[in-house]
Design a protein around this motif. Structure first.
Motif, PDB file in Angstrom:
ATOM      1  N   LEU A 173       0.845  -1.196   0.000  1.00  0.00           N
ATOM      2  CA  LEU A 173       0.000   0.000   0.000  1.00  0.00           C
ATOM      3  C   LEU A 173       0.878   1.243   0.000  1.00  0.00           C
ATOM      4  N   PRO A 174       0.394   2.364  -0.520  1.00  0.00           N
ATOM      5  CA  PRO A 174       1.164   3.612  -0.413  1.00  0.00           C
ATOM      6  C   PRO A 174       1.276   4.009   1.065  1.00  0.00           C
ATOM      7  N   VAL A 175       2.490   4.257   1.515  1.00  0.00           N
ATOM      8  CA  VAL A 175       2.690   4.604   2.924  1.00  0.00           C
ATOM      9  C   VAL A 175       2.538   6.109   3.138  1.00  0.00           C
ATOM     10  N   ASP A 176       2.084   6.457   4.323  1.00  0.00           N
ATOM     11  CA  ASP A 176       1.923   7.847   4.736  1.00  0.00           C
ATOM     12  C   ASP A 176       2.288   7.916   6.224  1.00  0.00           C
ATOM     13  N   PRO A 177       3.592   7.812   6.536  1.00  0.00           N
ATOM     14  CA  PRO A 177       4.027   7.701   7.931  1.00  0.00           C
ATOM     15  C   PRO A 177       3.608   8.894   8.784  1.00  0.00           C
ATOM     16  N   GLN A 178       3.420   8.618  10.072  1.00  0.00           N
ATOM     17  CA  GLN A 178       3.069   9.654  11.030  1.00  0.00           C
ATOM     18  C   GLN A 178       4.194  10.674  11.119  1.00  0.00           C
ATOM     19  N   VAL A 179       3.865  11.929  10.953  1.00  0.00           N
ATOM     20  CA  VAL A 179       4.891  12.973  11.026  1.00  0.00           C
ATOM     21  C   VAL A 179       5.458  13.097  12.439  1.00  0.00           C
ATOM     22  N   GLU A 180       4.699  12.667  13.452  1.00  0.00           N
ATOM     23  CA  GLU A 180       5.207  12.704  14.824  1.00  0.00           C
ATOM     24  C   GLU A 180       6.252  11.626  15.072  1.00  0.00           C
ATOM     25  N   GLU A 181       6.249  10.591  14.241  1.00  0.00           N
ATOM     26  CA  GLU A 181       7.131   9.444  14.438  1.00  0.00           C
ATOM     27  C   GLU A 181       8.295   9.402  13.445  1.00  0.00           C
ATOM     28  N   VAL A 182       8.026   9.822  12.211  1.00  0.00           N
ATOM     29  CA  VAL A 182       8.967   9.593  11.108  1.00  0.00           C
ATOM     30  C   VAL A 182       9.335  10.920  10.440  1.00  0.00           C
ATOM     31  N   ALA A 183      10.633  11.248  10.467  1.00  0.00           N
ATOM     32  CA  ALA A 183      11.121  12.492   9.859  1.00  0.00           C
ATOM     33  C   ALA A 183      11.484  12.298   8.383  1.00  0.00           C
ATOM     34  N   TRP A 184      11.888  11.091   7.993  1.00  0.00           N
ATOM     35  CA  TRP A 184      12.272  10.757   6.613  1.00  0.00           C
ATOM     36  C   TRP A 184      12.041   9.272   6.438  1.00  0.00           C
ATOM     37  N   HIS A 185      11.719   8.854   5.197  1.00  0.00           N
ATOM     38  CA  HIS A 185      11.560   7.422   4.933  1.00  0.00           C
ATOM     39  C   HIS A 185      11.806   7.114   3.465  1.00  0.00           C
ATOM     40  N   ASP A 186      12.114   5.840   3.214  1.00  0.00           N
ATOM     41  CA  ASP A 186      12.251   5.324   1.859  1.00  0.00           C
ATOM     42  C   ASP A 186      12.257   3.802   1.944  1.00  0.00           C
ATOM     43  N   PHE A 187      12.060   3.144   0.830  1.00  0.00           N
ATOM     44  CA  PHE A 187      12.217   1.694   0.749  1.00  0.00           C
ATOM     45  C   PHE A 187      13.579   1.431   0.120  1.00  0.00           C
TER      46      PHE A 187
END
Length: 171
Positions: free
Chosen positions: A124-138
């Motif tokens: 699924l397209p991810v939409d991480p919590q901004v309170e938890e995740v500052a940057w992300h990638d696969f």
């Protein structure tokens, strides 16, 4: 309720519940509790990697190759794994994460928790919590391995990663 006020089960060296405590107090006093580590992979087999926000109670701004967190009081590892994966990835409808093993993490400086390691497919397209995740990638497994020396990783996630790598090598 703030994260520090969340109620956790406190466990002994055999992962048996011996009491409960607020999360903030558990961290301050070094009380052993339970955590889940979920390696999220996309349809191409790449690993979700992220940098934690600077406001996290533990290991702020460190990189992690797992999503996860604490197991709430009375919550099962399996339920916590699904809840944490969906919360941190910002998705709903994930399949139940596959459990691999548990280990007792102990950094030797008063931080210790029982850790259950899982994997989940997230197509699924991810939409991480901004309170938890500052940057992300696969990232591919090779890309993760290449960054182990260059990035500052959460030590418990690194311990889980090493154990998972060894676990898979035995298969």
């Amino acid at each position: 309720m703030s994260a520090a006020d969340e109620i956790l089960d406190i466990v002994d060296e055999n992962d048996q519940v011996i009491g409960q405590s607020r999360r903030g107090e558990a961290y301050e006093r070094g009380l052993r509790h339970r955590c889940v580590f979920i390696q999220a992979r996309d349809a191409r087999g790449r690993v979700f990697v992220h940098r934690r926000t600077p406001t996290k109670l533990v290991f702020p701004s460190f990189y992690d190759m797992f999503v996860g967190g604490v197991v709430g009081a009375g919550e099962s590892y399996d339920d916590a794994a699904l809840r944490e994966a969906e919360e941190e990835l910002g998705v709903s409808g994930l399949p139940r994460p596959t459990p691999f093993f548990r280990f007792l993490y102990d950094d030797g400086a008063g931080r210790t928790w029982w850790s259950a390691v899982y994997e989940v497919l997230c197509d699924l397209p991810v939409d991480p919590q901004v309170e938890e995740v500052a940057w992300h990638d696969f990232l591919t497994d090779e890309e993760v391995e290449a960054r182990l020396e260059d990035w500052t990783w959460v030590p418990d996630g690194l311990a889980a990663h090493e154990r998972l790598r060894d676990y898979r090598a035995m298969d």
